[in-house]
Design a protein around this motif. Structure first.
Motif, mmCIF file in Angstrom:
data_model
loop_
_atom_site.group_PDB
_atom_site.id
_atom_site.type_symbol
_atom_site.label_atom_id
_atom_site.label_comp_id
_atom_site.label_asym_id
_atom_site.label_seq_id
_atom_site.Cartn_x
_atom_site.Cartn_y
_atom_site.Cartn_z
ATOM 1 N N VAL A 127 2.325 6.403 -24.773
ATOM 2 C CA VAL A 127 2.370 5.147 -25.086
ATOM 3 C C VAL A 127 1.387 4.487 -25.860
ATOM 4 C CG1 VAL A 127 2.690 2.637 -23.915
ATOM 5 C CG2 VAL A 127 3.823 4.745 -22.912
ATOM 6 N N VAL A 137 4.493 -0.635 -26.607
ATOM 7 C CA VAL A 137 4.389 -1.849 -25.766
ATOM 8 C C VAL A 137 3.580 -2.592 -26.455
ATOM 9 C CG1 VAL A 137 3.693 -2.725 -23.422
ATOM 10 C CG2 VAL A 137 4.660 -0.443 -23.680
ATOM 11 N N ALA A 179 9.337 1.461 -20.740
ATOM 12 C CA ALA A 179 9.228 1.974 -21.954
ATOM 13 C C ALA A 179 9.358 3.395 -22.235
ATOM 14 C CB ALA A 179 7.765 1.472 -22.470
ATOM 15 N N ALA A 221 7.032 -2.448 -16.991
ATOM 16 C CA ALA A 221 7.119 -2.534 -18.365
ATOM 17 C C ALA A 221 6.960 -1.119 -18.646
ATOM 18 C CB ALA A 221 6.209 -3.381 -18.765
ATOM 19 N N TYR A 222 5.849 -0.508 -18.340
ATOM 20 C CA TYR A 222 5.506 1.109 -18.806
ATOM 21 C C TYR A 222 6.969 1.903 -18.131
ATOM 22 C CZ TYR A 222 1.046 0.942 -20.886
ATOM 23 O OH TYR A 222 0.117 0.726 -21.709
ATOM 24 N N HIS A 257 0.073 0.827 -26.941
ATOM 25 C CA HIS A 257 0.066 -0.521 -26.246
ATOM 26 C C HIS A 257 -0.717 -1.455 -26.983
ATOM 27 C CE1 HIS A 257 -0.621 -3.083 -22.198
ATOM 28 N NE2 HIS A 257 -0.955 -3.806 -23.347
ATOM 29 N N ASP A 275 2.128 -6.024 -26.427
ATOM 30 C CA ASP A 275 1.309 -6.990 -25.296
ATOM 31 C C ASP A 275 1.001 -8.439 -26.085
ATOM 32 O OD1 ASP A 275 0.264 -8.343 -23.446
ATOM 33 O OD2 ASP A 275 -1.129 -6.844 -22.808
ATOM 34 N N ILE A 283 5.452 -7.384 -23.387
ATOM 35 C CA ILE A 283 4.720 -8.035 -22.356
ATOM 36 C C ILE A 283 4.631 -9.266 -22.729
ATOM 37 C CG2 ILE A 283 2.556 -7.841 -21.163
ATOM 38 C CD1 ILE A 283 2.753 -5.027 -21.137
ATOM 39 N N VAL A 288 9.067 -2.186 -25.690
ATOM 40 C CA VAL A 288 9.014 -3.313 -24.783
ATOM 41 C C VAL A 288 8.043 -4.213 -24.915
ATOM 42 C CG1 VAL A 288 8.023 -3.456 -22.366
ATOM 43 C CG2 VAL A 288 9.471 -1.654 -22.767
ATOM 44 N N LYS A 336 13.995 -6.073 -21.552
ATOM 45 C CA LYS A 336 12.866 -5.431 -22.181
ATOM 46 C C LYS A 336 11.792 -6.279 -22.271
ATOM 47 C CE LYS A 336 14.926 -1.149 -22.950
ATOM 48 N NZ LYS A 336 14.429 -0.419 -22.344
#
Length: 392
Positions: free
Chosen positions: A95, A120, A390, A386-387, A97, A122, A161, A159, A181
């Motif tokens: 991942v 992801v 993902a 969220a993870y 992020h 954020d 956040i 995804v 998502k």
């Protein structure tokens, strides 16, 4: 679910960036091998590499922007180059992020996605709104450019956040992301860090009351509104029985010190710059009222202010301008002046100074909010969800 995660952040060092540090340690506790790429700090977080509590932090040198929007082009270009360089050193990850701003880190994420990583996003700030609020240049070429970068970031993200429901709505409506998502991971103070210490009357400089501002001092943060409100507290309300302390630094620090002198506040207003956690507890424990002077603008109305959360963690009553997300965060722990109305802001400060029972009641409400429904314990559950979304 756990694997190797790489967190990218540009605007603060880690672990000084409390949100990123909380995310990192939450993922670590869930079994993830966590790497962070971030800039080096100036007085802390200065080592190029550090492993702290099992989190591996790769840092790069970065000169902060000066001279308006073009200065940020130079800053972000340098940060992007270093981030690519260090990401190659970290190697393959499960991942990636990316914490904005800027919305350029998706370029690093896209390269890692080609190696099998999930992305992801954020979203710490709505950059188009940040641009409008900070530079007052309208919807010019650079505004259209940041809008395009935001769209490309949303498109690349597996995804998203969001820091609050307002940001989540933007990700769904403007970003076109499917609601399932997009996860709300609110920034929340670690309440165990915030504890009352004995009040040091010397911090009040001989005055009965102390007012406190905590946070960054940038063009959109409202320190100028706070200073003008304090001048009105003195001149229009007739109160001189207070000492005010401004904790923190930022782009407009020197300008705000000069404004306090211009307003004749030098004998009642103190600027500390950035301070240690220990000093933070000393000042907030001594504060009678805390200030959240963020003015109404496209960014502030929909953003969660960390200062408000930290004031509540210290059981301090708050005076704020009436912003949508300020009300969501503080609820009855704050009094709200009409947006950008400095005279009403001053009157509400005076009202709280005269009502110690109300100050105590509001402080208890705030502490209960950050220890309960707005706590990091709740946010950490959303982060792990969220993870899971993902990688599944």
């Amino acid at each position: 679910m756990a694997g190797k995660a790489l967190i990218l952040v540009e605007n603060l060092s880690v672990p000084f960036d409390r949100r990123v540090w909380q995310e990192s340690t939450t993922l670590r506790d869930a079994g993830w091998d966590v790497h962070v790429i971030c800039p080096q700090g100036t007085k802390r977080d200065t080592e190029p590499y550090a492993e702290i509590d099992g989190v591996k932090i790769h840092r790069y040198p970065l000169k902060a922007a000066t001279g308006g929007p073009l200065g940020y082009v130079q800053e972000y270009g340098s940060a992007l180059w270093h981030t690519f360089r260090l990401a190659r050193k970290v190697g393959r990850v499960d991942v990636v992020h990316a914490c904005n701003p800027p919305d350029l880190l998706y370029l690093v994420a896209k390269r890692l996605k080609r190696q099998g990583a999930r992305f992801v996003f954020d979203q710490h700030d709505l950059v188009p709104e940040l641009y409008l609020s900070r530079f007052d240049r309208g919807q010019d070429f650079l505004y259209r450019a940041v809008c395009r970068l935001e769209r490309l970031t949303y498109r690349a993200a597996d995804v998203v956040i969001a820091t609050n429901e307002s940001y989540r709505d933007v990700a769904v409506s403007r970003g076109g992301k499917r609601p399932e998502k997009v996860f709300v991971v609110r920034s929340a103070p670690a309440v165990e860090r915030f504890r009352q210490v004995p009040v040091e009357e010397a911090l009040k400089k001989g005055k009965p009351y102390m007012l406190c501002y905590l946070g960054v001092m940038g063009p959109q943060d409202g320190v100028d509104y706070a200073l003008r409100a304090l001048a009105k507290l003195r001149d229009e309300v007739g109160r001189k029985d207070w000492h005010a302390v401004f904790l923190g630094g930022g782009d407009t620090f020197d300008e705000m010190v000069a404004l306090s002198r211009k307003l004749g506040l030098s004998d009642q207003v103190e600027f500390t710059g950035r301070i240690s956690d220990e000093d933070l507890l000393r000042y907030l424990s001594a504060a009678d009222v805390c200030l959240a002077p963020d003015p109404l603008n496209p960014l502030n109305d929909v953003s969660t202010m960390n200062k408000i959360m930290e004031y509540m963690a210290m059981s301090r009553p708050i005076v704020s301008f009436d912003l949508k997300e300020a009300r969501v965060s503080a609820g009855d722990a704050a009094l709200y002046a009409p947006a950008n109305d400095e005279s009403e802001f001053a009157k509400l400060v005076a009202h709280l100074l005269d009502d110690p029972a109300e100050r105590g009641r509001m402080g208890e409400i705030g502490r209960a909010r950050v220890a309960g429904p707005l706590s990091w314990e709740q946010s950490s559950k959303a982060l792990l969800a969220a993870y899971e979304a993902a990688v599944s």
